[in-house]
Write an enzyme that holds these catalytic residues in place. Sequence first.
Site, PDB file in Angstrom:
ATOM      1  N   ASN A  93       0.800  -1.236   0.000  1.00  0.00           N
ATOM      2  CA  ASN A  93       0.000   0.000   0.000  1.00  0.00           C
ATOM      3  C   ASN A  93       0.834   1.289   0.000  1.00  0.00           C
ATOM      4  O   ASN A  93       0.364   2.321  -0.456  1.00  0.00           O
ATOM      5  CB  ASN A  93      -1.014  -0.001   1.151  1.00  0.00           C
ATOM      6  N   GLU A 134       4.916  -5.182  11.601  1.00  0.00           N
ATOM      7  CA  GLU A 134       3.934  -4.098  11.421  1.00  0.00           C
ATOM      8  C   GLU A 134       2.739  -4.714  10.707  1.00  0.00           C
ATOM      9  O   GLU A 134       2.783  -4.933   9.502  1.00  0.00           O
ATOM     10  CB  GLU A 134       4.540  -2.968  10.581  1.00  0.00           C
ATOM     11  N   CYS A 145      -3.235   0.831   6.875  1.00  0.00           N
ATOM     12  CA  CYS A 145      -3.330  -0.101   8.011  1.00  0.00           C
ATOM     13  C   CYS A 145      -3.955   0.539   9.246  1.00  0.00           C
ATOM     14  O   CYS A 145      -4.632  -0.126  10.019  1.00  0.00           O
ATOM     15  CB  CYS A 145      -1.945  -0.631   8.342  1.00  0.00           C
ATOM     16  N   GLU A 196       8.495   1.397  14.154  1.00  0.00           N
ATOM     17  CA  GLU A 196       9.204   2.030  13.040  1.00  0.00           C
ATOM     18  C   GLU A 196       9.200   3.536  13.283  1.00  0.00           C
ATOM     19  O   GLU A 196       8.564   4.032  14.208  1.00  0.00           O
ATOM     20  CB  GLU A 196       8.538   1.654  11.705  1.00  0.00           C
TER      21      GLU A 196
HETATM   22  P1  NAD Z   1       0.350  -9.977   3.171  1.00  0.00           P
HETATM   23  O1  NAD Z   1       0.535 -10.451   4.572  1.00  0.00           O
HETATM   24  O2  NAD Z   1      -0.506 -10.779   2.278  1.00  0.00           O
HETATM   25  O3  NAD Z   1       1.769  -9.865   2.433  1.00  0.00           O
HETATM   26  C1  NAD Z   1       2.802  -9.064   2.951  1.00  0.00           C
HETATM   27  C2  NAD Z   1       4.123  -9.527   2.375  1.00  0.00           C
HETATM   28  O4  NAD Z   1       4.417 -10.837   2.858  1.00  0.00           O
HETATM   29  C3  NAD Z   1       4.150  -9.638   0.854  1.00  0.00           C
HETATM   30  O5  NAD Z   1       5.409  -9.203   0.400  1.00  0.00           O
HETATM   31  C4  NAD Z   1       3.981 -11.129   0.627  1.00  0.00           C
HETATM   32  O6  NAD Z   1       4.490 -11.564  -0.626  1.00  0.00           O
HETATM   33  C5  NAD Z   1       4.783 -11.686   1.766  1.00  0.00           C
HETATM   34  N1  NAD Z   1       4.466 -13.059   2.171  1.00  0.00           N
HETATM   35  C6  NAD Z   1       3.339 -13.759   1.913  1.00  0.00           C
HETATM   36  N2  NAD Z   1       3.417 -14.973   2.525  1.00  0.00           N
HETATM   37  C7  NAD Z   1       4.603 -15.002   3.169  1.00  0.00           C
HETATM   38  C8  NAD Z   1       5.252 -15.964   4.000  1.00  0.00           C
HETATM   39  N3  NAD Z   1       4.697 -17.147   4.273  1.00  0.00           N
HETATM   40  N4  NAD Z   1       6.448 -15.647   4.525  1.00  0.00           N
HETATM   41  C9  NAD Z   1       7.025 -14.454   4.277  1.00  0.00           C
HETATM   42  N5  NAD Z   1       6.462 -13.515   3.498  1.00  0.00           N
HETATM   43  C10 NAD Z   1       5.269 -13.788   2.951  1.00  0.00           C
HETATM   44  O7  NAD Z   1      -0.161  -8.500   3.283  1.00  0.00           O
HETATM   45  P2  NAD Z   1      -0.536  -7.494   2.108  1.00  0.00           P
HETATM   46  O8  NAD Z   1      -1.835  -7.912   1.502  1.00  0.00           O
HETATM   47  O9  NAD Z   1       0.627  -7.299   1.226  1.00  0.00           O
HETATM   48  O10 NAD Z   1      -0.740  -6.138   2.897  1.00  0.00           O
HETATM   49  C11 NAD Z   1      -1.937  -5.798   3.535  1.00  0.00           C
HETATM   50  C12 NAD Z   1      -1.797  -5.991   5.022  1.00  0.00           C
HETATM   51  O11 NAD Z   1      -0.653  -5.295   5.502  1.00  0.00           O
HETATM   52  C13 NAD Z   1      -2.982  -5.415   5.781  1.00  0.00           C
HETATM   53  O12 NAD Z   1      -3.320  -6.289   6.816  1.00  0.00           O
HETATM   54  C14 NAD Z   1      -2.427  -4.114   6.330  1.00  0.00           C
HETATM   55  O13 NAD Z   1      -3.078  -3.626   7.475  1.00  0.00           O
HETATM   56  C15 NAD Z   1      -1.012  -4.498   6.624  1.00  0.00           C
HETATM   57  N6  NAD Z   1      -0.155  -3.321   6.708  1.00  0.00           N
HETATM   58  C16 NAD Z   1       0.360  -2.982   7.920  1.00  0.00           C
HETATM   59  C17 NAD Z   1       1.133  -1.836   8.040  1.00  0.00           C
HETATM   60  C18 NAD Z   1       1.716  -1.421   9.363  1.00  0.00           C
HETATM   61  O14 NAD Z   1       2.638  -0.620   9.346  1.00  0.00           O
HETATM   62  N7  NAD Z   1       1.220  -1.900  10.484  1.00  0.00           N
HETATM   63  C19 NAD Z   1       1.401  -1.066   6.916  1.00  0.00           C
HETATM   64  C20 NAD Z   1       0.877  -1.459   5.686  1.00  0.00           C
HETATM   65  C21 NAD Z   1       0.098  -2.591   5.594  1.00  0.00           C
END
Ligand code: NAD
Length: 499
Positions: free
Chosen positions: A162, A260, A294, A473
Amino acid sequence: MSSFKCPSDLSGGLYFRTGKRIQFEAEHTFPVVEQRLGAEVARCACAPPALVDEVVKEAKTAQKEWANRTPLERGKVLRKAAEIIREHHEDIARWEVRTNGKPLVEARIDIDYSADTLEYYGGIAPAVLKGDYLDIPGGGASRFAYTRREPLGVVGCIGAWNYPFQTCVWKVGPALAAGNAVVYKPSPFAPASPVLLGEILTAAGLPDGIYTVVQGEAETGEALCTNAGVSKLSFTGSVGTGLAVQRNAAVNTLKPCTLELGGKSELIIFDDANLDNAVNSAMMANFFNQGQVCTNATRVFVQRGILEKFTEALLKACDEKLKVGDPLNEETRVGANINEFHMKKILGFIESARAEGGQVLRGGVQVHPEGVENGYYIDPAVVTGLTDEAKAVREEIFGACMIILPFETEEEAIARGNNTTFGLAAGVVTGDLARAHRVAALLEAGSVFINTYNDCEVNVDFGGFKNSGHGRENCIDALKAHTQTKAVYVNLDASSTAY
Ligand code: NAD
């Protein structure tokens, strides 16, 4: 002027290795999509575990020289990178729109913020990365202890989609300032920006091998998490993946994790709130980045006394301000969602709200703006009439769907607000400052906003309570979290050691 030139397309490749952007071919690939057009623009190879292992080894070797530089020397490279980002600000912002679908006005803010982050860590590193002198018993001048703050080694970073450029900078800034090398795996849904950062860092003088970008999906991420050459993990993504990351961080070696994760935040609006401030806070809490933030507070608790006026003013403001369209247009405030699957997931939440008795007061449907008809656009939704048990009220939507939930008392709002396993952020809007601070202290969240929402500054701690993660962070702690402290005991008088 630096040697960096912002590319106009992806033809140079989406991997970054030993100081260069490169193509990497592999059997397993994923589509790279331009969200605003809803079109596949390239295919990108997934890095197999063997490649992850190779680049981690490269990073480990290169890191030694980088770690030997002083924090001031490393800081200069980061501050130079910030300068390059400012020089190419508009081109990078436009690139970010094309890799993510967010409105240009917002992408510009992300790029400014990224430059600030590198400047901040480059600036504070010499002051923060220092040891202590400690008196010990039997001391005087000949027996004492001191500490050294040393880097961890190779940091494995995994990003969400995002805020592709900014998330990468948030992780890379403190990791590099502390003397580590980074191997970064972006989300396959927005893979391009971390490669740009590589070119910028190289132009700023970062030695080859200190920053590497590999692409891929879960298999590549897992390979990074379990690799014994990686000393720390820094992850941004969903709670489910965060759990897997933390589990895998304990396979082979024991790695500290900064996690995060997702959120389901609450904004509590009291009767005594300034109406304009309440409406603006609710909009800031829901509609940036098509709702894909998020910290967003999709649960907007509104006290009964102000409910009618608030709802009326909110709907008017939404109609006036939420212009959905091509994110490259200056006047667009709502751009494209990240992909078709995610758009349908958001629309599914809105359907579930209807099925559970909710009324959709506006939006909540796919739209096809002129010139970008095939992109993934949703007119932001405002929903009411749901109970706290409804799916859309309990689960993270990660899309533009504000849910209005009436309440009667302060105690009730706090209890309902905290009734979630997430704890990323929360907000309170009130004219009573004593109440504002009382409520802020009781809300179980890593960030609380009073009469505002979604502010974010590089010197202010950012991270979650409960299942929204751990570690921070931004802020000084994030820099320290990329170091380990070594204690050194000294005896300068050999004759004083008795056994
Ligand atoms: P996601 O968990 O599907 O993927 C995040 C990352 O993890 C991607 O790069 C993905 O390819 C990788 N990944 C997937 N499976 C994995 C595994 N088994 N081991 C290691 N890496 C793996 O999340 P998303 O759809 O990319 O992002 C949306 C989510 O992220 C939402 O829940 C949002 O709230 C959260 N988010 C949190 C913050 C924060 O700072 N707290 C910021 C942005 C987004």
